[in-house]
Design an enzyme around this catalytic site. Structure first.
Site, PDB file in Angstrom:
ATOM      1  N   SER A 123     -92.434   2.146  14.767  1.00 15.97           N
ATOM      2  CA  SER A 123     -92.393   0.733  14.412  1.00 15.97           C
ATOM      3  C   SER A 123     -93.755   0.267  13.894  1.00 15.97           C
ATOM      4  CB  SER A 123     -91.917  -0.074  15.619  1.00 15.97           C
ATOM      5  OG  SER A 123     -91.448  -1.346  15.230  1.00 15.97           O
ATOM      6  N   ASP A 235     -85.053   0.823  14.118  1.00 19.70           N
ATOM      7  CA  ASP A 235     -86.352   0.934  14.791  1.00 19.70           C
ATOM      8  C   ASP A 235     -86.471   2.168  15.694  1.00 19.70           C
ATOM      9  OD1 ASP A 235     -88.519   0.299  16.845  1.00 19.70           O
ATOM     10  OD2 ASP A 235     -88.665  -1.452  15.540  1.00 19.70           O
TER      11      ASP A 235
END
Length: 344
Positions: A123, A235
């Site tokens: 991320s 993610d």
């Protein structure tokens, strides 16, 4: 042949001259007995060779007194490789705007004269990690962080799968890395993402850097899933919030993990976004705990109480990252003591 003919002639003379027979036969016996002795001496010289050489298949010491080196000259001592520093992997965790702390960690790390051998990010960690691994200096990294206009990343969309497309983030990253694919970075790099179909973790180590960071940062419900090779990715924090194991798999012998995750605490959960944020914080803490125990050194900048969307105090987050790294330097230096390898 000449000796044999003489022997035959002497034997014939024995018949003609019996008096000389005994002396001639004695001389012939001595010649016959000498032949095997000479042959044995000749064979012995071939087998022994030069003085001190080992016989084939013998694991002996050479004449020099040291252990023989396979393929080397007799008497050569075994070579002991010089000690070397373990390969250091930098594992940067996710945390949205708290990712500015990663910049401070990298600044302090290089100021201490330590440079990782590979970088892995999840991320926000994939964003900072990609820029650093591409060859961006800590100074340039700071300038990019402080100069980033978050409005540029707001490519809003009307979609049932998210409110941001994420294409703007992809384009910004590719501009920063000058359009280079991951395999052409200065350091080996991996961006962690999660397969939305089966929940498995995937690591992008080649190809479009911006696309890899976009997928690694695609927070469900905020960014649309990113399609790569016919599959959708979201993610990486859903599978590996702080990618310690990925760093090991990429060849790291020591792992420095940077944890910038939010610390779950009671907060208002009266809206869908707040419920989602609290849910992710709780889930991330449980997921990360196992991997963090496997890291050699863990750095946890004091940004856990900051909002994921707090882009205002970037300089403060960078300073907290540098402070946390400096506090961890003694442990990190101890972990990086040179490895002594066995003699080859």
């Amino acid at each position: 042949m000449l000796t044999q003919m003489r022997s035959i002639t002497n034997n014939m003379n024995c018949i003609v001259r019996p008096g000389r027979c005994a002396d001639s036969l004695a001389r012939d016996r001595r010649r016959v007995l000498a032949l095997p002795l000479a042959a044995f001496a000749l064979l012995g010289g071939c087998a022994t060779g030069e003085r001190g050489s080992a016989l084939p298949g013998a694991g002996s010491l050479a004449s020099g007194g040291g252990p023989a080196v396979p393929g080397g000259p007799p008497g050569t001592a075994a070579t002991v490789p010089p000690p070397r520093r373990p390969r250091l992997g930098l594992a940067l965790g996710g945390g949205a705007a708290r990712g500015f702390a990663h910049v401070g960690v990298i600044e302090a790390l290089e100021l201490a004269g330590i440079r990782p051998d590979l970088v892995v990010g999840t991320s926000a960690g994939s964003l900072v990690g990609a820029l650093y691994a591409s060859g961006m200096t800590p100074k340039a990294l700071r300038e990019a962080a402080l100069g980033l206009d978050e409005a540029v990343l707001g490519d809003w969309t009307i979609s049932a799968r998210g409110v941001l497309r994420g294409r703007a983030l992809q384009d910004v990253v590719n501009r920063w890395v000058a359009g280079r694919p991951i395999e052409r970075f200065a350091l080996p790099f991996g961006a962690v993402m999660t397969d939305l179909y089966d929940g498995s973790m995937r690591v992008a180590r080649t190809g479009d850097a911006g696309l890899a960071v976009r997928a690694s940062s695609a927070v469900p419900g905020v960014f649309e899933p990113v399609r790569i090779g016919g599959r959708d990715y979201v993610d990486g924090g859903l599978a590996s919030p702080v990618p310690v194991r990925v760093a090991r798999a990429m060849g790291a012998e020591r792992v420095l993990a940077v944890d910038i995750a939010a610390r779950p605490r009671f907060q208002d959960t009266d809206t869908i976004p707040r419920v989602l944020l609290q849910t992710f914080a709780i889930m991330g803490q449980h997921l990360a705990s196992g991997e963090l125990r496997e890291a050699d050194v863990v750095v946890a900048p004091a940004v856990g109480d900051r909002s994921s969307a707090d882009f205002n105090d970037r300089g403060g987050a960078i300073a907290l990252g540098a402070e946390a790294l400096r506090a961890a330097l003694p442990a990190l230096r101890a972990a990086l003591l040179p490895l002594r390898l066995p003699a080859g």
